[in-house]
Design a protein around this motif. Structure first.
Motif, PDB file in Angstrom:
ATOM      1  N   CYS A  44     -88.330 -18.890   2.219  1.00 18.76           N
ATOM      2  CA  CYS A  44     -89.415 -18.152   2.867  1.00 18.76           C
ATOM      3  C   CYS A  44     -89.085 -16.659   2.766  1.00 18.76           C
ATOM      4  O   CYS A  44     -89.874 -15.880   2.238  1.00 18.76           O
ATOM      5  CB  CYS A  44     -89.511 -18.597   4.321  1.00 18.76           C
ATOM      6  N   ARG A  69     -89.330 -17.751  -5.815  1.00 20.30           N
ATOM      7  CA  ARG A  69     -90.052 -16.925  -4.849  1.00 20.30           C
ATOM      8  C   ARG A  69     -89.129 -16.506  -3.717  1.00 20.30           C
ATOM      9  O   ARG A  69     -88.053 -17.084  -3.534  1.00 20.30           O
ATOM     10  CB  ARG A  69     -91.241 -17.658  -4.257  1.00 20.30           C
ATOM     11  N   LYS A  88     -92.497  -9.741   5.397  1.00 20.09           N
ATOM     12  CA  LYS A  88     -92.874 -10.993   6.035  1.00 20.09           C
ATOM     13  C   LYS A  88     -93.926 -10.820   7.121  1.00 20.09           C
ATOM     14  O   LYS A  88     -93.717 -10.062   8.073  1.00 20.09           O
ATOM     15  CB  LYS A  88     -91.632 -11.646   6.671  1.00 20.09           C
ATOM     16  N   PRO A  89     -95.032 -11.534   7.007  1.00 22.62           N
ATOM     17  CA  PRO A  89     -96.063 -11.478   8.052  1.00 22.62           C
ATOM     18  C   PRO A  89     -95.710 -12.457   9.175  1.00 22.62           C
ATOM     19  O   PRO A  89     -96.095 -13.617   9.130  1.00 22.62           O
ATOM     20  CB  PRO A  89     -97.319 -11.953   7.292  1.00 22.62           C
ATOM     21  N   GLU A 137     -94.730 -11.567  -1.761  1.00 18.80           N
ATOM     22  CA  GLU A 137     -95.950 -11.142  -1.056  1.00 18.80           C
ATOM     23  C   GLU A 137     -96.019  -9.632  -0.849  1.00 18.80           C
ATOM     24  O   GLU A 137     -95.007  -8.978  -0.599  1.00 18.80           O
ATOM     25  CB  GLU A 137     -95.995 -11.845   0.317  1.00 18.80           C
ATOM     26  N   GLN A 156     -98.356 -11.881  -4.381  1.00 18.67           N
ATOM     27  CA  GLN A 156     -98.908 -12.863  -3.443  1.00 18.67           C
ATOM     28  C   GLN A 156     -99.650 -12.173  -2.309  1.00 18.67           C
ATOM     29  O   GLN A 156     -99.145 -11.233  -1.709  1.00 18.67           O
ATOM     30  CB  GLN A 156     -97.764 -13.711  -2.884  1.00 18.67           C
ATOM     31  N   GLY A 185    -100.942 -13.110   1.254  1.00 21.11           N
ATOM     32  CA  GLY A 185    -100.712 -14.163   2.233  1.00 21.11           C
ATOM     33  C   GLY A 185    -101.978 -14.560   2.973  1.00 21.11           C
ATOM     34  O   GLY A 185    -102.995 -13.853   2.945  1.00 21.11           O
ATOM     35  N   ALA A 186    -101.882 -15.702   3.658  1.00 25.44           N
ATOM     36  CA  ALA A 186    -103.023 -16.255   4.381  1.00 25.44           C
ATOM     37  C   ALA A 186    -103.634 -15.234   5.346  1.00 25.44           C
ATOM     38  O   ALA A 186    -104.851 -15.109   5.453  1.00 25.44           O
ATOM     39  CB  ALA A 186    -102.567 -17.490   5.145  1.00 25.44           C
ATOM     40  N   ARG A 187    -102.764 -14.488   6.024  1.00 24.20           N
ATOM     41  CA  ARG A 187    -103.267 -13.553   7.041  1.00 24.20           C
ATOM     42  C   ARG A 187    -104.018 -12.377   6.435  1.00 24.20           C
ATOM     43  O   ARG A 187    -104.720 -11.664   7.127  1.00 24.20           O
ATOM     44  CB  ARG A 187    -102.101 -13.070   7.908  1.00 24.20           C
ATOM     45  N   LYS A 206    -103.624 -16.772  -1.217  1.00 20.53           N
ATOM     46  CA  LYS A 206    -103.530 -17.917  -0.310  1.00 20.53           C
ATOM     47  C   LYS A 206    -104.783 -18.010   0.560  1.00 20.53           C
ATOM     48  O   LYS A 206    -105.410 -16.998   0.870  1.00 20.53           O
ATOM     49  CB  LYS A 206    -102.263 -17.797   0.544  1.00 20.53           C
ATOM     50  N   ARG A 216    -102.885 -23.676   1.549  1.00 19.42           N
ATOM     51  CA  ARG A 216    -101.662 -23.699   2.358  1.00 19.42           C
ATOM     52  C   ARG A 216    -101.902 -24.247   3.765  1.00 19.42           C
ATOM     53  O   ARG A 216    -101.111 -24.031   4.671  1.00 19.42           O
ATOM     54  CB  ARG A 216    -101.010 -22.318   2.407  1.00 19.42           C
ATOM     55  N   HIS A 256     -95.941 -24.691   4.021  1.00 17.65           N
ATOM     56  CA  HIS A 256     -96.701 -24.109   5.132  1.00 17.65           C
ATOM     57  C   HIS A 256     -97.797 -25.076   5.576  1.00 17.65           C
ATOM     58  O   HIS A 256     -98.216 -25.060   6.726  1.00 17.65           O
ATOM     59  CB  HIS A 256     -97.288 -22.754   4.727  1.00 17.65           C
ATOM     60  N   MET A 316     -96.266 -24.777  -4.481  1.00 18.65           N
ATOM     61  CA  MET A 316     -95.359 -23.777  -3.919  1.00 18.65           C
ATOM     62  C   MET A 316     -94.533 -24.495  -2.869  1.00 18.65           C
ATOM     63  O   MET A 316     -95.081 -25.091  -1.937  1.00 18.65           O
ATOM     64  CB  MET A 316     -96.124 -22.622  -3.279  1.00 18.65           C
ATOM     65  N   GLU A 369     -91.036 -24.295  -0.281  1.00 12.63           N
ATOM     66  CA  GLU A 369     -89.943 -23.495   0.273  1.00 12.63           C
ATOM     67  C   GLU A 369     -88.633 -24.269   0.201  1.00 12.63           C
ATOM     68  O   GLU A 369     -88.551 -25.424   0.635  1.00 12.63           O
ATOM     69  CB  GLU A 369     -90.268 -23.069   1.713  1.00 12.63           C
TER      70      GLU A 369
END
Ligand code: PEP
Ligand code: MN
Length: 339
Positions: free
Chosen positions: A104, A128, A133-134, A166, A184, A186-188, A209, A239, A274, A298, A300
């Motif tokens: 991660c 990766r 990091k979010p 990311e 990347q 990210g989802a957020r 994502k 994800r 995730h 993907m 981890e």
């Protein structure tokens, strides 16, 4: 609008139509087929009537409205699968399933290099690790930032493989892009439209994502934001989404793979790490994703998940990852793919 040219339309006629599309304030996206050429006219919906007039131009067979709001990400204009070339040997969307794997977070030079080499040995094609990091809590580890990018660069050199990491904000996009092969989102940040426009101007593949609570249509419109800036190298990554279920961290929406295969030509990757939040469930969902038609995974992986600085509970050991890859290979072959 889609302008369908007649079979055997002359080059000059195609060019004239493209000039007219641009003159009307639209972007012309030609697709040269074996038998005929179609041209997508992308732009403000309000000028539709003027585009319709192209029906009377020499060489034009018909002018058809694009019905889906995601014109570039959708299949109406682009029927063939898109191949996203990440390195000379790594292509997403082709017969080979590509596997992105690693921790991660990047935690140190040895940790990222060791993991990259372990996942490479097991058959992964893209190491990766997160340097930005979010995290849900502002007090949780936020990433090693540029130091982490340098460690990733070392893992890239050592493994000889392209890497993925990311980017969370536009101010470091150029920096991140200078280290990574796949950017990347990210989802957020799936609906951070300024960031999407910025990566749309970068000339590197983007792994987009799915947002935690976003529909597939919203996700494809986010891909559209990137593509509308000229970057067609978008890989979608399912994800997991928020539901009422609490046995898993998220609900991995594998039906999204089937829907996306129908709606879009872009490669689709599934992230069961995730998606489930539990190492124990990752293998089953990874195998199911390949069976469902995913173009990649993907996963981890951490050399010592119990000591991971983030997402240890969903991270596989290198041995568990190698075991997963063996089974994944068999499933890939069973559905006519390679791994
Ligand atoms: C990640 O891949 O490290 C990550 C943070 O994932 P997501 O954006 O899907 O939560
Ligand atoms: Mn994670």
């Amino acid at each position: 609008m889609i302008i369908v040219m007649q079979e055997g339309a002359a080059r000059r006629e195609i060019e004239d139509v493209m000039h007219e599309i641009e003159r009307l304030g639209y972007k012309a996206h030609p697709i040269y087929g074996v038998e005929r050429t179609v041209i997508g006219a992308i732009g403000d919906e309000r000028g539709k009537a003027r585009l319709q007039m192209l029906e009377t131009s020499p060489g034009v067979e018909s002018v058809i409205p694009i019905l889906k709001p995601y014109k570039l990400a959708g299949k109406e204009l682009h029927k063939e699968k898109t191949l996203v070339q990440v390195s000379p040997a790594v292509v997403f969307g082709g017969p080979r399933i590509q596997v992105i794997a690693g921790p991660c977070s990047v935690e140190g030079l040895d940790q990222i290099c060791e993991t990259a080499m372990a996942v490479k040995t097991a058959g992964a094609s893209v190491p990766r690790g997160g340097a930005y990091k979010p995290r849900s809590s502002p007090y949780a580890f936020q990433g090693l930032e540029e130091e982490g990018l340098k460690m990733l660069a070392a893992a890239r050199t050592q493994s000889g493989l392209p890497i993925d990491t990311e980017v969370m904000k536009e101010s470091v996009l150029d920096l991140v892009a200078s280290y990574t092969d796949i950017i990347q989102i990210g989802a957020r940040n799936m609906q951070n439209y300024d960031l999407l426009k910025a990566v749309g101007q970068a000339r590197k593949p983007v792994l987009l994502k799915r947002g935690l609570a976003n529909t597939i249509a919203e996700w494809l419109l986010s891909a559209e934001y990137i593509m509308a800036q000229g970057n067609m190298n978008v890989i979608l990554c399912e994800r997991g989404i928020r539901t009422f279920e609490s046995a898993t961290r998220n609900t991995l929406d594998l039906s999204a793979v089937a829907v996306l295969k129908r709606e879009s030509h872009l490669p689709v990757v599934v992230d069961p790490s995730h998606g489930t939040g539990h190492a124990e469930y990752v293998e089953a969902m990874a195998l199911a994703a390949i069976a469902a038609g995913a173009d990649g995974l993907m996963i981890e992986v951490h050399p010592n998940p119990h000591e991971a600085w983030s997402d240890g509970s969903q991270s596989l050991t290198p041995d568990a990852f190698a075991a997963l890859m063996q089974k994944a290979r068999a499933v890939a072959v069973a559905v006519g793919r390679e791994l």
